[in-house]
Write a protein that holds these residues in place. Structure first.
Motif, PDB file in Angstrom:
ATOM      1  N   HIS A  98     -19.412  20.752 -22.990  1.00 28.72           N
ATOM      2  CA  HIS A  98     -20.062  19.687 -22.233  1.00 28.72           C
ATOM      3  C   HIS A  98     -19.981  19.895 -20.728  1.00 28.72           C
ATOM      4  CE1 HIS A  98     -20.846  17.675 -25.989  1.00 28.72           C
ATOM      5  NE2 HIS A  98     -19.612  17.999 -26.329  1.00 28.72           N
ATOM      6  N   GLY A  99     -20.059  21.176 -20.351  1.00 30.29           N
ATOM      7  CA  GLY A  99     -20.196  21.528 -18.947  1.00 30.29           C
ATOM      8  C   GLY A  99     -21.667  21.493 -18.563  1.00 30.29           C
ATOM      9  N   ALA A 100     -22.018  22.211 -17.498  1.00 30.10           N
ATOM     10  CA  ALA A 100     -23.387  22.222 -16.986  1.00 30.10           C
ATOM     11  C   ALA A 100     -24.373  22.664 -18.056  1.00 30.10           C
ATOM     12  CB  ALA A 100     -23.484  23.150 -15.776  1.00 30.10           C
ATOM     13  N   GLY A 101     -25.453  21.914 -18.202  1.00 34.12           N
ATOM     14  CA  GLY A 101     -26.493  22.268 -19.158  1.00 34.12           C
ATOM     15  C   GLY A 101     -26.178  21.909 -20.594  1.00 34.12           C
ATOM     16  N   GLN A 102     -25.056  21.221 -20.841  1.00 36.46           N
ATOM     17  CA  GLN A 102     -24.691  20.862 -22.212  1.00 36.46           C
ATOM     18  C   GLN A 102     -24.658  19.351 -22.440  1.00 36.46           C
ATOM     19  OE1 GLN A 102     -21.215  23.250 -23.585  1.00 36.46           O
ATOM     20  NE2 GLN A 102     -21.527  24.375 -21.688  1.00 36.46           N
ATOM     21  N   GLY A 103     -24.466  18.594 -21.371  1.00 39.73           N
ATOM     22  CA  GLY A 103     -24.568  17.149 -21.475  1.00 39.73           C
ATOM     23  C   GLY A 103     -23.358  16.472 -22.096  1.00 39.73           C
ATOM     24  N   ARG A 104     -23.346  15.149 -22.017  1.00 38.80           N
ATOM     25  CA  ARG A 104     -22.277  14.371 -22.652  1.00 38.80           C
ATOM     26  C   ARG A 104     -22.449  14.381 -24.162  1.00 38.80           C
ATOM     27  NH1 ARG A 104     -24.611   8.549 -22.513  1.00 38.80           N
ATOM     28  NH2 ARG A 104     -26.670   8.888 -21.569  1.00 38.80           N
ATOM     29  N   ARG A 105     -21.404  14.016 -24.873  1.00 37.61           N
ATOM     30  CA  ARG A 105     -21.427  14.135 -26.334  1.00 37.61           C
ATOM     31  C   ARG A 105     -22.533  13.293 -26.964  1.00 37.61           C
ATOM     32  NH1 ARG A 105     -15.840  14.435 -29.473  1.00 37.61           N
ATOM     33  NH2 ARG A 105     -17.241  15.526 -30.877  1.00 37.61           N
ATOM     34  N   ALA A 106     -22.737  12.072 -26.475  1.00 35.48           N
ATOM     35  CA  ALA A 106     -23.764  11.203 -27.063  1.00 35.48           C
ATOM     36  C   ALA A 106     -25.135  11.851 -27.004  1.00 35.48           C
ATOM     37  CB  ALA A 106     -23.790   9.859 -26.341  1.00 35.48           C
ATOM     38  N   LEU A 107     -25.353  12.641 -25.972  1.00 39.28           N
ATOM     39  CA  LEU A 107     -26.651  13.278 -25.783  1.00 39.28           C
ATOM     40  C   LEU A 107     -26.970  14.245 -26.920  1.00 39.28           C
ATOM     41  CD1 LEU A 107     -28.579  12.925 -23.318  1.00 39.28           C
ATOM     42  CD2 LEU A 107     -27.817  15.174 -22.570  1.00 39.28           C
ATOM     43  N   THR A 108     -25.928  14.882 -27.473  1.00 39.97           N
ATOM     44  CA  THR A 108     -26.151  15.880 -28.524  1.00 39.97           C
ATOM     45  C   THR A 108     -25.886  15.319 -29.921  1.00 39.97           C
ATOM     46  OG1 THR A 108     -23.879  16.671 -28.211  1.00 39.97           O
ATOM     47  CG2 THR A 108     -25.606  17.804 -27.002  1.00 39.97           C
ATOM     48  N   LEU A 109     -25.587  14.037 -30.019  1.00 41.44           N
ATOM     49  CA  LEU A 109     -25.316  13.434 -31.328  1.00 41.44           C
ATOM     50  C   LEU A 109     -26.381  12.429 -31.753  1.00 41.44           C
ATOM     51  CD1 LEU A 109     -21.460  12.785 -31.074  1.00 41.44           C
ATOM     52  CD2 LEU A 109     -22.619  14.621 -32.322  1.00 41.44           C
ATOM     53  N   ILE A 110     -27.076  11.817 -30.796  1.00 37.94           N
ATOM     54  CA  ILE A 110     -27.992  10.731 -31.154  1.00 37.94           C
ATOM     55  C   ILE A 110     -29.414  11.206 -31.445  1.00 37.94           C
ATOM     56  CG2 ILE A 110     -29.041   8.591 -30.318  1.00 37.94           C
ATOM     57  CD1 ILE A 110     -26.376   7.947 -28.989  1.00 37.94           C
ATOM     58  N   PRO A 111     -30.052  12.011 -30.581  1.00 44.31           N
ATOM     59  CA  PRO A 111     -31.397  12.500 -30.934  1.00 44.31           C
ATOM     60  C   PRO A 111     -31.375  13.279 -32.256  1.00 44.31           C
ATOM     61  CG  PRO A 111     -30.979  12.838 -28.607  1.00 44.31           C
ATOM     62  CD  PRO A 111     -29.669  12.424 -29.221  1.00 44.31           C
ATOM     63  N   ASP A 112     -32.493  13.218 -32.979  1.00 46.69           N
ATOM     64  CA  ASP A 112     -32.555  13.775 -34.332  1.00 46.69           C
ATOM     65  C   ASP A 112     -32.683  15.293 -34.367  1.00 46.69           C
ATOM     66  OD1 ASP A 112     -32.460  12.939 -37.066  1.00 46.69           O
ATOM     67  OD2 ASP A 112     -34.572  13.508 -37.270  1.00 46.69           O
ATOM     68  N   HIS A 113     -33.030  15.882 -33.243  1.00 47.37           N
ATOM     69  CA  HIS A 113     -33.325  17.322 -33.208  1.00 47.37           C
ATOM     70  C   HIS A 113     -32.593  17.944 -32.022  1.00 47.37           C
ATOM     71  CE1 HIS A 113     -36.717  20.602 -32.758  1.00 47.37           C
ATOM     72  NE2 HIS A 113     -35.583  21.104 -33.198  1.00 47.37           N
ATOM     73  N   HIS A 114     -31.756  18.925 -32.289  1.00 47.07           N
ATOM     74  CA  HIS A 114     -30.997  19.600 -31.235  1.00 47.07           C
ATOM     75  C   HIS A 114     -31.477  21.043 -31.136  1.00 47.07           C
ATOM     76  CE1 HIS A 114     -26.751  20.894 -29.597  1.00 47.07           C
ATOM     77  NE2 HIS A 114     -27.720  21.112 -28.732  1.00 47.07           N
TER      78      HIS A 114
END
Length: 212
Positions: free
Chosen positions: A126-142
């Motif tokens: 969750h450094g630069a370009g990776q975002g906070r955890r919620a950002l990678t857990l809530i949207p349906d497509h990563h």
């Protein structure tokens, strides 16, 4: 069989150099690393076994590859994501949106800190370009961009590469395929704890973009 008899049998197996079933294949001795191409190929193979979709591309093809994977979905982008990855597309930057607001986005595009071949795992610190955890857990497509130079052979190497993020106090997220769980009847359900779709874009480049 008595405990002494079992111990005797196991001792003989050990002395003979026979590995018990299920024991992990030993990694090459220090100083004898596998060829990079084998490490990268294993990562791609194992990630695919976890139902991640792995697509290779060159640096020049990265923007068009991400655009094709999004296929019109509106994505949320973390701070520090290289703008050229999504240049020309209409996406939103993370500005602290609530969980409800994040759920309105169909996808998220991130980089990663490291990728581990022996487990097919992508790790975000969750450094630069990776975002906070919620950002990678809530949207349906990563959509996760992984440079070949970020792929390491083993879990110990992966953990060592995460030292800077740990010392900075950032959380770690280990991702092996899309989110999935099973009910009491072992029916697989995807998307319960995170994205239902995981696309890994494996970029063939000599050096990474410096994210992580």
């Amino acid at each position: 069989m008595s405990g002494e008899a079992r111990l005797e049998i196991l001792s003989r197996i050990y002395k003979a150099g026979v590995k018990p079933p299920g024991q992990a294949v030993p990694t090459p001795p220090a100083g004898l690393p596998r060829p990079r191409v084998q490490v990268v190929e294993q990562f791609a193979e194992y990630a695919a076994e976890y139902r991640a979709q792995v697509r290779g591309c060159t640096e020049a093809e990265l923007r068009s590859t991400i655009a094709a994977l999004l296929a019109g979905e509106r994505a949320i982008l973390p701070p520090g994501l290289p703008p050229e990855w999504t240049e020309g597309a209409s996406h939103a930057s993370d500005s602290g949106q609530s969980h409800r607001e994040l759920s309105s986005f169909g996808a998220v595009v991130t980089g990663c800190a490291v990728a581990i071949a022996e487990t097919g795992t992508v790790v975000l610190d969750h450094g630069a370009g990776q975002g906070r955890r919620a950002l990678t857990l809530i949207p349906d497509h990563h959509i996760c961009v992984v440079y070949e130079s970020q792929v390491v052979d083993s879990m110990p190497q992966g953990v060592a590469a995460l030292g800077a993020g740990v010392r900075a106090g950032r959380p770690l997220t280990f991702i092996s395929g899309p989110s999935a769980t099973s009910d009491i009847e072992l029916s697989r359900v995807e998307g319960v704890h995170g994205p239902r779709r995981l696309d890994i874009v494996l970029v063939s480049a000599d050096v990474s973009s410096g994210l992580g």
